[in-house]
Scaffold this motif. Sequence first.
Motif, PDB file in Angstrom:
ATOM      1  N   TYR A   1      -9.442   5.595  -3.723  1.00 43.86           N
ATOM      2  CA  TYR A   1      -8.765   4.603  -4.556  1.00 43.86           C
ATOM      3  C   TYR A   1      -8.752   5.044  -6.013  1.00 43.86           C
ATOM      4  O   TYR A   1      -8.712   4.209  -6.926  1.00 43.86           O
ATOM      5  CB  TYR A   1      -9.445   3.237  -4.409  1.00 43.86           C
TER       6      TYR A   1
ATOM      7  N   ARG B   1     -10.096   3.331  -9.588  1.00 40.72           N
ATOM      8  CA  ARG B   1     -10.000   1.866  -9.586  1.00 40.72           C
ATOM      9  C   ARG B   1     -11.233   1.286  -8.892  1.00 40.72           C
ATOM     10  O   ARG B   1     -11.271   1.118  -7.663  1.00 40.72           O
ATOM     11  CB  ARG B   1      -8.706   1.432  -8.885  1.00 40.72           C
TER      12      ARG B   1
ATOM     13  N   ASP C   1     -12.551  -1.666  -8.774  1.00 45.33           N
ATOM     14  CA  ASP C   1     -12.398  -2.932  -8.047  1.00 45.33           C
ATOM     15  C   ASP C   1     -11.897  -2.687  -6.623  1.00 45.33           C
ATOM     16  O   ASP C   1     -12.337  -3.365  -5.683  1.00 45.33           O
ATOM     17  CB  ASP C   1     -11.429  -3.861  -8.778  1.00 45.33           C
ATOM     18  N   ASP C   2     -10.984  -1.735  -6.456  1.00 42.62           N
ATOM     19  CA  ASP C   2     -10.504  -1.404  -5.112  1.00 42.62           C
ATOM     20  C   ASP C   2     -11.621  -0.796  -4.275  1.00 42.62           C
ATOM     21  O   ASP C   2     -11.735  -1.078  -3.075  1.00 42.62           O
ATOM     22  CB  ASP C   2      -9.324  -0.433  -5.203  1.00 42.62           C
ATOM     23  N   TRP C   3     -12.435   0.056  -4.891  1.00 42.12           N
ATOM     24  CA  TRP C   3     -13.571   0.628  -4.167  1.00 42.12           C
ATOM     25  C   TRP C   3     -14.542  -0.459  -3.709  1.00 42.12           C
ATOM     26  O   TRP C   3     -15.033  -0.434  -2.575  1.00 42.12           O
ATOM     27  CB  TRP C   3     -14.302   1.640  -5.053  1.00 42.12           C
TER      28      TRP C   3
ATOM     29  N   ARG D   1     -13.872  -3.616  -3.131  1.00 42.75           N
ATOM     30  CA  ARG D   1     -13.262  -4.393  -2.042  1.00 42.75           C
ATOM     31  C   ARG D   1     -13.317  -3.614  -0.729  1.00 42.75           C
ATOM     32  O   ARG D   1     -13.578  -4.195   0.329  1.00 42.75           O
ATOM     33  CB  ARG D   1     -11.811  -4.732  -2.399  1.00 42.75           C
ATOM     34  N   TRP D   2     -13.065  -2.301  -0.806  1.00 46.95           N
ATOM     35  CA  TRP D   2     -13.145  -1.485   0.412  1.00 46.95           C
ATOM     36  C   TRP D   2     -14.556  -1.520   1.000  1.00 46.95           C
ATOM     37  O   TRP D   2     -14.723  -1.666   2.223  1.00 46.95           O
ATOM     38  CB  TRP D   2     -12.742  -0.046   0.095  1.00 46.95           C
TER      39      TRP D   2
ATOM     40  N   TRP E   1      -3.460   5.769  -2.703  1.00 47.76           N
ATOM     41  CA  TRP E   1      -4.674   5.380  -1.982  1.00 47.76           C
ATOM     42  C   TRP E   1      -4.734   6.079  -0.642  1.00 47.76           C
ATOM     43  O   TRP E   1      -3.730   6.551  -0.127  1.00 47.76           O
ATOM     44  CB  TRP E   1      -4.793   3.870  -1.821  1.00 47.76           C
TER      45      TRP E   1
ATOM     46  N   TYR F   1      -6.823   5.327   3.133  1.00 51.40           N
ATOM     47  CA  TYR F   1      -7.693   4.420   3.884  1.00 51.40           C
ATOM     48  C   TYR F   1      -8.188   5.118   5.145  1.00 51.40           C
ATOM     49  O   TYR F   1      -7.396   5.693   5.901  1.00 51.40           O
ATOM     50  CB  TYR F   1      -6.958   3.129   4.270  1.00 51.40           C
TER      51      TYR F   1
ATOM     52  N   ALA G   1      -1.427  -2.394  -0.754  1.00 47.09           N
ATOM     53  CA  ALA G   1      -2.406  -1.891  -1.724  1.00 47.09           C
ATOM     54  C   ALA G   1      -3.479  -1.039  -1.064  1.00 47.09           C
ATOM     55  O   ALA G   1      -4.383  -0.560  -1.746  1.00 47.09           O
ATOM     56  CB  ALA G   1      -3.053  -3.056  -2.470  1.00 47.09           C
TER      57      ALA G   1
ATOM     58  N   HIS H   1      -5.604  -1.933   1.626  1.00 45.47           N
ATOM     59  CA  HIS H   1      -6.812  -2.613   2.101  1.00 45.47           C
ATOM     60  C   HIS H   1      -6.582  -3.187   3.495  1.00 45.47           C
ATOM     61  O   HIS H   1      -5.484  -3.681   3.801  1.00 45.47           O
ATOM     62  CB  HIS H   1      -7.218  -3.728   1.140  1.00 45.47           C
TER      63      HIS H   1
END
Length: 585
Positions: free
Chosen positions: A118, A121, A123-125, A127-128, A452, A454, A500, A502
């Motif tokens: 990510y 970022r 915040d994305d990490w 959330r993941w 990103w 995933y 995004a 996720h």
Amino acid sequence: MRSRPTTSLYTGPPPSARSRWRLRSALLILCVTVAGLVALYCYWRRTTVEGVVARGLTLLTGANTPSRVVAVLDEWERQTARYWHARRDELIGYLLKRQRLSDPRVRLLLARVSRADYGDRLDDWKRWLQTRKLLEKGAQPRVAGRRRVRLEKRWEAPIGLTAWFTTVLPLDGQIYVASLGSSFGDPQDAADGIVRVDGLSGQSELLFQPTEPGPGDMLGIAANNNGLVATCQNGLVYSVAIDGTVRWSARIGVGLCGPPLSLDVNRDGFDDVVVARRSGDCIALDGRNGASLWTAPAPKRSKSGKGSDTGFGWAGLAAGSLTSDTKLEIVVATLDGLVRVLAAETGSVRTESTISAGTVSGVVVSGGAGRTGPPAYLADRTGGVWALIRSGRTMETMIASELALHSDDTIIAPLRTLGRSSGPPALVACTAGPYNADQATTVLLEPAGILWRYPVGGAVWGAPAVGDISGDGEPELVICSISPAADQQPVGSLTVLSAAGHCVWRQTLPAPVECSPVIADVDGDNRLEVLVADQRGWLHCYSTGRIGPVEWGLAAGDSHNTRNREHAYSFGQTPCGAQLRWKPR
């Protein structure tokens, strides 16, 4: 008088010798201490997360090509795996909290360890990581409000065996499946053919079965003149009416591969048929009677190495206007990497080029020649993504990105596009390792690089489906995979990702899934369904309860298998009841 002998006692070396002895002892102690500290430091570098990361950063310094980076990451993991494989979360946490994400070396280590990316970022990490913990506990991700995805099982139907090239085609309330029957390659298999499933009830029946000698495994189907056209492993192409009767058949011969392309190439108002052989030969048939319209033979090439006459069931045809703004063209891509653009009317070669690593996923047409960005993309068998660029009246291939994180990473699934409000579309690619590995990822690629990545896990062979199944106005990606299980028996996984990157839904399936999932309204209720065909021979139907735009609902984009972004979107918006009559422009 005799003198008495005296006894001499040793009282130590003379002063000069004693000093030398002490100096040697001190040096010996110092050497032992230094050696111990060096050994302790080396042990620290090998065993602690700090040391493991330091070793990786050192090795990556100066790795300035994608192939060198992958080789360095392989060597780093070989050296350090036993110290962090059981402490993966600890290592991920250290990289996120104690290292600079702006350092590309740190991101490479983090991507290798977590198989996610990510960027910087945080915040994305976070959330993941939160979602990952929930999934490990068997819970669904926490998604609020309209972005929540709900998949409810509607029915399951027997359809026979399927593979990564299998066509699942919903048309006006009925679903047609190109079935491999009950056993692959068996000329006596009575279950080979086209299976029809009722979209509302899930009742299935064998609609059409080849009667000619040879294996009757269906390589693919397409909508054609209010009926179906099918390619078969026995070397024949069949035109089948919607009730299952045969209109005509044409023998193409050994090496017929992949689903057919249904297109009006001679401009007479009827859908014609274009098929390919594994050798790269391309043949156009008249949609009225199966007569040959033209043949575009592949150039003679050596069959050594990755030769094009190997493999089975690979589809390498796409349609669009690539070198011309008005003329329709057909792109043919072969296993050994030969990419040709043919004039649709005559089959003459407009341009050709070669991808050295070869391609399985074929070409995806992202737009016409006059659109912004490259008109087409394809992926090779070493994790590379290539753009087909218009250069005058010809096409050139140019590497767009190299996505491999492991030396055995590859791309099997076809690429997808993801529309954006401005500029060229982003690309969706799925990397995968060996069949029984656990290293598949889904990547969203922009011109500037990876947005990103995933970690889907397992192996992904079918192309993702892209559509708004939550009804929030944003597309989701539906991905099916083959996942290793604790008892070594692989299972399937159904993963839904947001735009995004996720996870918003994940479900384990009882059997592996190779072929692409489908997003469409399959029963006319004005709501989208998701179809998944597993390797036990069952088709699963899930209702979403929502309706939204569908960008890539079928494996080949649309009912005619054009693998064209604009056609895929057009067919995705066609309501149930008009799907059979839809034609590409």
